[in-house]
Design a protein around this motif. Sequence first.
Motif, short mmCIF file in Angstrom:
data_model
loop_
_atom_site.label_atom_id
_atom_site.label_comp_id
_atom_site.label_asym_id
_atom_site.label_seq_id
_atom_site.Cartn_x
_atom_site.Cartn_y
_atom_site.Cartn_z
N LEU A 176 1.22 -1.40 -0.30
CA LEU A 176 0.11 -0.04 -0.18
C LEU A 176 0.82 1.26 -0.18
O LEU A 176 0.43 2.07 -0.70
N ILE A 177 2.24 1.25 0.99
CA ILE A 177 3.07 2.37 1.19
C ILE A 177 3.72 2.30 -0.42
O ILE A 177 3.76 3.49 -0.97
N ALA A 178 3.87 1.62 -1.48
CA ALA A 178 4.69 1.66 -2.65
C ALA A 178 3.13 2.19 -3.79
O ALA A 178 4.09 2.63 -3.75
N GLU A 179 2.26 1.36 -3.23
CA GLU A 179 0.77 2.45 -4.45
C GLU A 179 0.64 3.43 -4.46
O GLU A 179 0.84 4.61 -5.05
N GLY A 180 1.13 4.14 -2.86
CA GLY A 180 0.86 5.45 -2.73
C GLY A 180 2.42 6.37 -3.58
O GLY A 180 1.87 7.05 -3.97
N ILE A 181 3.44 6.29 -3.43
CA ILE A 181 4.36 6.29 -4.17
C ILE A 181 4.40 6.13 -5.16
O ILE A 181 4.14 7.23 -5.96
N LEU A 182 3.79 5.33 -6.18
CA LEU A 182 3.82 4.95 -7.51
C LEU A 182 2.88 5.80 -7.77
O LEU A 182 2.92 6.86 -9.07
N SER A 183 1.69 6.13 -7.47
CA SER A 183 0.54 7.01 -7.79
C SER A 183 1.27 8.70 -7.98
O SER A 183 0.62 9.59 -8.56
N SER A 184 2.42 9.11 -7.01
CA SER A 184 2.30 10.43 -7.10
C SER A 184 3.45 10.10 -8.23
O SER A 184 4.00 11.78 -8.78
N THR A 185 4.43 9.80 -8.99
CA THR A 185 4.96 9.81 -9.79
C THR A 185 4.81 9.43 -11.19
O THR A 185 5.10 10.05 -12.47
N ILE A 186 3.59 8.82 -11.28
CA ILE A 186 3.21 7.71 -12.59
C ILE A 186 2.95 8.84 -13.41
O ILE A 186 2.95 8.85 -14.89
N PRO A 187 2.02 10.00 -13.27
CA PRO A 187 1.05 10.27 -14.41
C PRO A 187 2.23 11.60 -14.96
O PRO A 187 2.06 11.19 -15.87
N ALA A 188 3.22 12.20 -14.28
CA ALA A 188 4.07 12.89 -15.00
C ALA A 188 5.22 12.71 -15.96
O ALA A 188 5.98 12.89 -17.19
N LEU A 189 5.43 11.01 -15.19
CA LEU A 189 6.01 10.10 -15.73
C LEU A 189 6.13 9.71 -17.50
O LEU A 189 6.23 8.78 -18.52
N ASN A 190 4.39 9.12 -17.50
CA ASN A 190 3.59 8.87 -18.36
C ASN A 190 3.88 9.85 -19.34
O ASN A 190 4.23 9.46 -20.64
N LYS A 191 3.93 10.84 -19.06
CA LYS A 191 3.58 12.29 -20.19
C LYS A 191 5.57 11.84 -20.87
O LYS A 191 5.78 12.28 -22.42
N ILE A 192 6.52 11.33 -20.44
CA ILE A 192 7.82 11.59 -20.77
C ILE A 192 8.02 10.15 -21.55
O ILE A 192 8.35 10.17 -23.01
N ILE A 193 7.16 9.51 -21.30
CA ILE A 193 7.32 7.78 -21.38
C ILE A 193 6.78 8.34 -23.40
O ILE A 193 7.08 7.66 -24.25
N ASN A 194 5.24 8.72 -23.15
CA ASN A 194 4.60 9.11 -24.02
C ASN A 194 5.02 10.14 -25.68
O ASN A 194 4.50 9.90 -26.63
N ILE A 206 11.85 3.09 -16.38
CA ILE A 206 11.09 3.04 -15.27
C ILE A 206 9.80 2.95 -14.86
O ILE A 206 9.60 2.20 -14.21
N GLY A 207 9.22 3.15 -16.05
CA GLY A 207 7.69 3.25 -16.03
C GLY A 207 7.48 1.87 -16.00
O GLY A 207 6.44 1.53 -15.64
N THR A 208 8.48 0.14 -17.04
CA THR A 208 8.58 -0.67 -16.80
C THR A 208 8.74 -1.17 -15.57
O THR A 208 7.32 -2.12 -15.72
N GLN A 209 9.21 -1.14 -14.88
CA GLN A 209 9.07 -0.97 -13.60
C GLN A 209 7.38 -0.61 -12.58
O GLN A 209 7.95 -1.58 -11.91
N ALA A 210 7.33 0.40 -12.22
CA ALA A 210 6.68 0.80 -12.18
C ALA A 210 5.20 -0.09 -12.27
O ALA A 210 4.88 -0.38 -11.89
N ASN A 211 4.42 -0.37 -13.86
CA ASN A 211 3.79 -1.53 -14.23
C ASN A 211 3.78 -2.89 -13.72
O ASN A 211 2.46 -3.25 -13.18
N ILE A 212 5.62 -3.30 -13.64
CA ILE A 212 5.31 -4.44 -13.14
C ILE A 212 4.98 -4.67 -11.39
O ILE A 212 4.47 -5.76 -10.66
N ILE A 213 5.39 -3.75 -10.88
CA ILE A 213 4.68 -3.48 -9.16
C ILE A 213 3.21 -3.10 -9.14
O ILE A 213 2.56 -3.85 -8.37
N TYR A 214 3.17 -2.37 -10.37
CA TYR A 214 0.73 -1.97 -9.81
C TYR A 214 0.05 -3.23 -10.33
O TYR A 214 -0.36 -3.81 -9.84
N ALA A 215 1.14 -4.36 -11.27
CA ALA A 215 0.30 -5.77 -12.11
C ALA A 215 0.92 -6.57 -10.30
O ALA A 215 -0.06 -7.29 -10.14
#
Length: 456
Positions: A176-194, A206-215
Amino acid sequence: MKRNKLEEARTNKHWTRAIAAEKIGIDLNTLYRWEVGKTTPREYNVLKLCEVYGKTAEDLGFLQPSMIETHEVIHTLEPVLPQNSTILSQVTSAISEVLLSTLDHLGEGQNMDQLRRQLMKEIIEGAGVVLLSPLALPLLDMQQMPSSSVTIEDFLSQSDASIKACWHISKDNGLLIAEGILSSTIPALNKIINQPSKYQRIAAQIGTQANIIYASIAMHKLNFSARETYCLEAIRNGRLSGDNKLHAAALMYLGYTYSFCKPLQPKKAVNTFLEALHVLKDEDALLKSDICMGLADVYAQCSEEKQAHKYIEQAQLQFPMHPEQDASYVYAGCDLSILYQWEGKMYLDLAAHYPNKDYQQRAWNAFEEGENIQSLSAYSNNETIIYHADAARGLEDLELYTKLLREGTQMAISLGSKKRYSEAFEVFKKTPEKWKQEQQIKQLGKDLFRQVPGRI
């Protein structure tokens, strides 16, 4: 106000609300309220919507361009705290202590050695600017802090530190702590990826690893459709990253989704694992051993005895002497105890097809070996105990079956893992008929499952 863009994204895929809700992992009424504008999804749910529909938050009508300034890529994230701020240092240090104290309260932090605790503290503090950005911690009074800007290089460096923190805490009762950290980072990170740029590859890594953790988080919540979605996004990012190991890891996690999450799809799992090996090519890696473990088990599910033995032998051959030195160690999710665990699972699956062979005993022996080795993950240790109980059932050892299943179920509850609890429940439902009137079985059902096995 009705959200036309959100509804259009669904109708453009020719999905009913029921189909879309299932893919997103929410109930039908929740999606209806979002589309008609009665309620607003949280940031984590917006991320899910983006992934399922293949759109950005702005495309779906949730994000105004002014919220994150972008040109070709994100140039600044303002206002933020400067990395060398005394206040920042104090607050990030406090955050790391809170996270470690939380783990102590849950009973997991005390099991860490001092070196690992210090490493986690440094990793979490290194992610300070990301954790304290307005996206992550809007309650801070930013007007009292010195203003500055963070370059995209700084942001990516801080995001990488956040992901490292997430890998470590997610293995010790910190999903749950990891989920909270990811949610603060992913939106801006996705803009760079896309957006194609010189930063896209590192952001995709970084995004690959984030999505694996989310999975992994989705799996423990029994949200298997969301897990598949996150794995597919991890694969997309893995391709963009140019990193064969990360790409193969994403495929491997998808393979485990098909082989280990209901409904089981063993043929899809085989093809996905083989594709992962193809992507990895001739690289010697812990990851190759991990993929072979998955193949061994899925072939056992299909009663392909020869292939199962072939790949477990490959897994043993490929497993490095010092796995912690392997570049894929963090995200491969594999140590020696897990090698024994998957060997044991393979034997259990073979025992179901070949009951007259000694596979139940071999499964027991493998789980016994695995439990004698300290696992890097509390969730994996929990899994081994549950399957060890299943092997005791196969060997008709009532005392050990009851002891191990109680231990495994209690651990699943303490970890808050619906997946592990469901695995324990599946083992409990297989309790032999001749044991169902035994007092320890009745007590086990009353204490942990609220019913006698077979009355599900």
